[in-house]
Scaffold this motif. Structure first.
Motif, short mmCIF file in Angstrom:
data_model
loop_
_atom_site.label_atom_id
_atom_site.label_comp_id
_atom_site.label_asym_id
_atom_site.label_seq_id
_atom_site.Cartn_x
_atom_site.Cartn_y
_atom_site.Cartn_z
N LEU A 754 71.33 15.61 36.13
CA LEU A 754 72.25 14.95 37.49
C LEU A 754 74.18 14.69 36.37
O LEU A 754 74.63 14.85 37.55
CB LEU A 754 72.06 13.86 37.08
N GLU A 755 74.64 15.14 35.43
CA GLU A 755 75.61 15.00 35.16
C GLU A 755 76.30 15.70 35.62
O GLU A 755 77.70 15.88 36.05
CB GLU A 755 75.67 15.00 33.61
N TYR A 758 76.70 15.99 39.08
CA TYR A 758 77.94 14.71 39.12
C TYR A 758 79.41 15.31 38.53
O TYR A 758 80.10 15.18 39.58
CB TYR A 758 77.76 13.89 38.54
N LYS A 759 79.47 15.90 37.38
CA LYS A 759 80.95 16.95 37.85
C LYS A 759 81.17 17.68 38.50
O LYS A 759 82.93 17.85 38.51
CB LYS A 759 80.48 16.68 36.03
N LYS A 761 80.45 17.91 41.47
CA LYS A 761 80.79 17.26 42.54
C LYS A 761 82.59 17.17 42.26
O LYS A 761 82.99 16.76 43.24
CB LYS A 761 79.87 16.46 42.97
N MET A 762 82.66 15.76 41.16
CA MET A 762 83.75 15.45 40.95
C MET A 762 84.97 16.20 41.20
O MET A 762 85.98 15.69 42.14
CB MET A 762 84.04 14.48 40.08
#
Length: 832
Positions: A754-755, A758-759, A761-762
């Motif tokens: 997930l990290e 998420y990273k 995507k950001m």
């Protein structure tokens, strides 16, 4: 007399004494009597008495014992005559002895009389002279010992007849009651021994009383009478025998006397010889003289013993230290026992040579091993006899039963079984030192074992405590967050390109991290700087110290001991409920323990068990255990703890012992009172204890003997493995921690995924790049551990690190961010 007899010998009684005296005086016919001699009527000069006059001996013994109040009980007219002799002696010497005469025709009336005497004066000594026949005397003495067994019996019996050697005293072989009597026969006399050997070989159909180990006094006197007559006949001149006629007429008037009567009478009175009844000699009146009576005595703690002698004439009564008249030492001893695993059992297998086991070889068991060793150490042969009523020994309705009765009645010499030593039994039999300790315990059926819990490592603390720990953890983390927020000492100023910033290390997430690190005793990279924060940290550390210590202390027990939800854990639990029935053996020490106990718990239990509507007493231990197994947890049985341990260790392994023992006692070897084996048996038991034989046999029959049933797995493991191995944990009991470990790793992998998602995507949004391209770049970096040049030139961006207090500016350098991006910066900052 008309047929030519020269002398007469035989019995006579007070009723026939006048006729005998008249005939002998009239016809001058010598008469050698073996009955009681008379003193209150004139005696014919032609009469001789083989039975000595011993009334003076009876009076002397009463004087020696200090008797002043005596009950004289008799059943015949002969007793009245003997009582008259005693009165003459008392009056002659002006003695103060109160004789209470009572004629009692049978044994029952005598027992009724003695019962009244006992009830009238239970503490004082009752001095009783018994003047009755041999069979009645034996029955009376035996019934008194049995029926008054538990009372304080203070009877002292003096036997008026010279028949103590004829009595069946097997019941008093080892004492038990005070009995005194005189004997005219010395069983150690060579003449008596030879006569007995011949006597027991005779046909009792032709010779009444023959064929036995003892000879009656009348038979012995008859034997001596013939011997006297033979010796006297040899003294008569042969010419005189031919000179005078042998026959006289009974019908002539006046009667014609026997011409040789006086000569034969004088010859008879002059005879001096030794017979079965000792020295034989007569005075001028035809009475025995210079004879000796053995004084025999039985006491409460000593069997038949010779305590003195009485000699006619001036010698009188001579007392001496007791000399026990021991039974033959080469006789086979009888051992009474009871069938009960693992103490004594019958062999079920066949001998290798075929057929069946015989004798003592039929039995095996713990007590059989003890019997073998005791017999070896005490040097005697023995025979095991199982008690017929299958009882240990209980006093009820005035009598004892079981093995105790066998010892009391003289039917056994030893009792080797799981026989408990008690004060009540000790009053009537003797015990050796205990060979096995025991106590009353409770056996119930095993409840259904709770299913295996993979999270059993959480069992040391209850659910309530775990909930409280969770709330405490949350509460401490929140309080630490608040005090850190309000304390100025937890804040600091950081300088950066964008300006000054204030920062606090104890964010809400860091507070939770600090608390969990302390709870797990692993520590944390941040620590509170403020006093308030440190107070919170100290109390939390102290709290975790106690919780972790308590948890660790209980963890081993909870992981290694199977937990069962037993409804009964002690005797108190039993006494406070009625849903589960409980009982004991119908007779024995366990039942007596509850009947006599003054402890409130046991009193309640006895009230329940003795209630008529509760059928809880069992006839045997085996039936009690069977009821426990069949009652599905609705019946508990109280029995000896050693037996309890054995039953629980054998298939079907569905019973268990609960609670501690209710009392403490021991099993001992039972023996009759005053037994000659008591000391030897005690020494043998002590030697077996010191040599370790008893412990070895205990392990053998309880833990190793498999013929008595399959040994339960837990017992087998304890016996075949060392202690550490037997306590090893099973994987199911600690599977939970492995699940938590696996779960934690899986969770970490998911969070890591997930990290990175998420990273990616950001960063893709910030750099206006494609998400897939960004994700692949970060995945490639994670796999290779570095970026290629294209990524470096494309993803380069400035990065800086802020420091507290001041900033040191280093030379300009291109850096790779931790997230994998490339940054061009003017300087880096290092915290000082």
């Amino acid at each position: 007399m008309a047929h030519g007899i020269v002398a007469i010998f035989g019995l006579y009684t007070p009723k026939t004494a006048d006729a005998v005296t008249s005939y002998t005086r009239t016809f001058q016919m010598p008469f050698v009597g073996i009955g009681q001699s008379e003193t209150y009527r004139p005696v014919s000069p032609f009469q001789l008495s083989m039975r000595p006059r011993y009334e003076k001996a009876l009076v002397d013994i009463m004087i020696s014992f200090g008797w002043r109040d005596v009950h004289y009980l008799h059943d015949t007219d002969e007793g009245i005559a003997r009582l008259d002799h005693i009165y003459q002696q008392i009056n002659k010497y002006k003695l103060h002895i109160n004789l209470r005469n009572k004629f009692l025709p049978d044994v029952d009336s005598t027992m009724a009389r003695l019962t009244r005497l006992q009830a009238k004066d239970q503490d004082g000594y009752k001095h009783v002279i018994l003047d009755m026949d041999t069979n009645s005397t034996s029955e009376i003495l035996t019934r008194v010992a049995r029926e008054f067994a538990t009372a304080k019996v203070n009877f002292h019996f003096l036997l008026a007849r010279l028949n103590i050697h004829e009595l069946d005293l097997s019941y008093f072989r080892n004492g038990g009651m005070n009995i005194t009597g005189f004997s005219l026969l010395d069983p150690r006399n060579a003449s008596v021994v030879n006569a007995l050997n011949d006597w027991k070989l005779l046909d009792p159909n032709l010779w009444p009383g023959a064929g036995k180990q003892r000879i009656s006094l009348d038979a012995a006197l008859g034997h001596d009478s013939v011997k006297v007559l033979v010796k006297a006949g040899r003294q008569i001149n042969t010419i005189m025998w031919r000179r005078y006629p042998h026959r006289i007429s009974c019908y002539e008037s006046p009667p014609q006397p026997w011409l040789l009567g006086q000569n034969i009478t004088d010859a008879l009175k002059s005879v001096q010889t030794d017979g079965l009844t000792g020295k034989i000699a007569f005075d001028e009146y035809g009475y025995r003289k210079d004879y000796t009576l053995d004084l025999l005595n039985i006491t409460g703690g000593r069997g038949l013993s010779k305590t003195g002698s009485w000699t006619s004439g001036k010698a009188g009564l001579q007392m001496r230290p007791p000399e026990i008249i021991k039974p033959p030492t080469n006789r086979t001893r009888i051992i009474t026992s009871i069938l009960n695993k693992p103490y004594l059992m019958e062999k079920t297998d066949k001998p290798p040579w075929g057929g069946n086991w015989t004798g003592n070889d039929r039995y095996i068991g713990f007590c059989k091993d003890i019997a073998d060793k005791v017999a070896e150490k005490c040097e005697f042969d023995y025979e095991i006899k199982v008690v017929e009523d299958s009882q240990y020994g209980y006093y009820e309705n005035g009598t004892w039963n079981g093995m105790v009765a066998e010892l009391i009645n003289g039917n056994a010499d030893l009792a080797i079984a799981d026989l408990t030593i008690t004060s009540e039994r000790e009053q009537v039999i003797d015990f050796s030192k205990p060979f096995l300790g025991t106590g009353i315990s409770i056996i119930i059926k095993k409840p259904e074992e709770t299913g295996t819990n993979v999270f059993s490592f959480m069992d040391p603390l209850s659910k309530e405590i775990w909930m409280c720990i969770i709330f405490a953890y949350i509460g401490v983390s929140v309080v630490l967050f608040l005090v850190s927020r309000f304390s100025p000492y937890e804040w600091r100023v950081e300088e950066s390109d964008s300006g000054s910033k204030i920062k606090n290390d104890f964010s809400i997430f860091n507070c939770f991290w600090f608390s969990v690190g302390a709870f797990m005793q692993q520590g944390c990279e941040i620590c509170p700087k403020s006093v308030s924060g440190r107070v919170v940290g100290c109390v939390w550390w102290f709290f975790t110290l106690i919780i972790i210590s308590s948890y660790t202390a209980n963890l081993a027990a909870f992981l290694t001991v199977s937990r069962m939800n037993s409804p009964i854990r002690s005797a108190d639990d039993l006494s406070r409920q009625t849903d589960i029935q409980y009982g004991t053996l119908n007779s024995g020490t366990t039942k007596e323990f509850f009947r006599r106990s003054k402890v409130s718990t046991y009193e309640r239990m006895w009230a329940y068990m003795s209630s008529p509507e509760n059928d809880v007493f069992m006839p045997t231990t085996q039936e009690g255990v069977a009821r426990v197994r069949d009652a599905n947890g609705k019946y508990a049985f109280l029995l000896e703890s050693t037996t309890n341990d054995f039953i629980n260790s054998r298939d079907p392994c569905n019973t268990m012992k609960v609670g501690s023992n209710l009392d403490s006692k021991g099993f001992g070897i039972g023996l009759p009172k005053g037994s000659d084996l008591t000391n030897d048996a005690t020494l043998a038991v002590l030697e077996l204890l010191e040599e370790g034989d008893l412990d070895r046999w205990r392990k053998k029959w309880w833990n190793e003997w498999s013929s008595g049933g399959k040994i339960c797995d837990d017992v087998a493991q304890l016996d075949t493995q060392d202690a550490a191995a037997s306590m090893a944990l099973s994987i199911m009991k600690i599977a939970g921690i492995f699940l938590i470990l696996i779960g934690g790793m899986v969770a970490a992998m998911l969070i890591s995924a997930l990290e990175i998602l998420y990273k990616s995507k950001m960063d893709a949004k910030r750099g206006q790049r494609d998400f897939t391209t960004e994700f692949c770049a970060k995945a490639k970096m994670a796999m290779n551990g570095k970026l290629d040049k294209e990524q470096i030139s494309r993803e380069a961006s400035p990065v800086h690190k802020s420091v507290s207090t001041y900033t040191y500016t280093a030379p300009s350098a291109n850096l790779i961010n931790l997230d994998g991006s490339y940054t061009e910066g003017n300087n880096t900052h290092t915290d000082v």
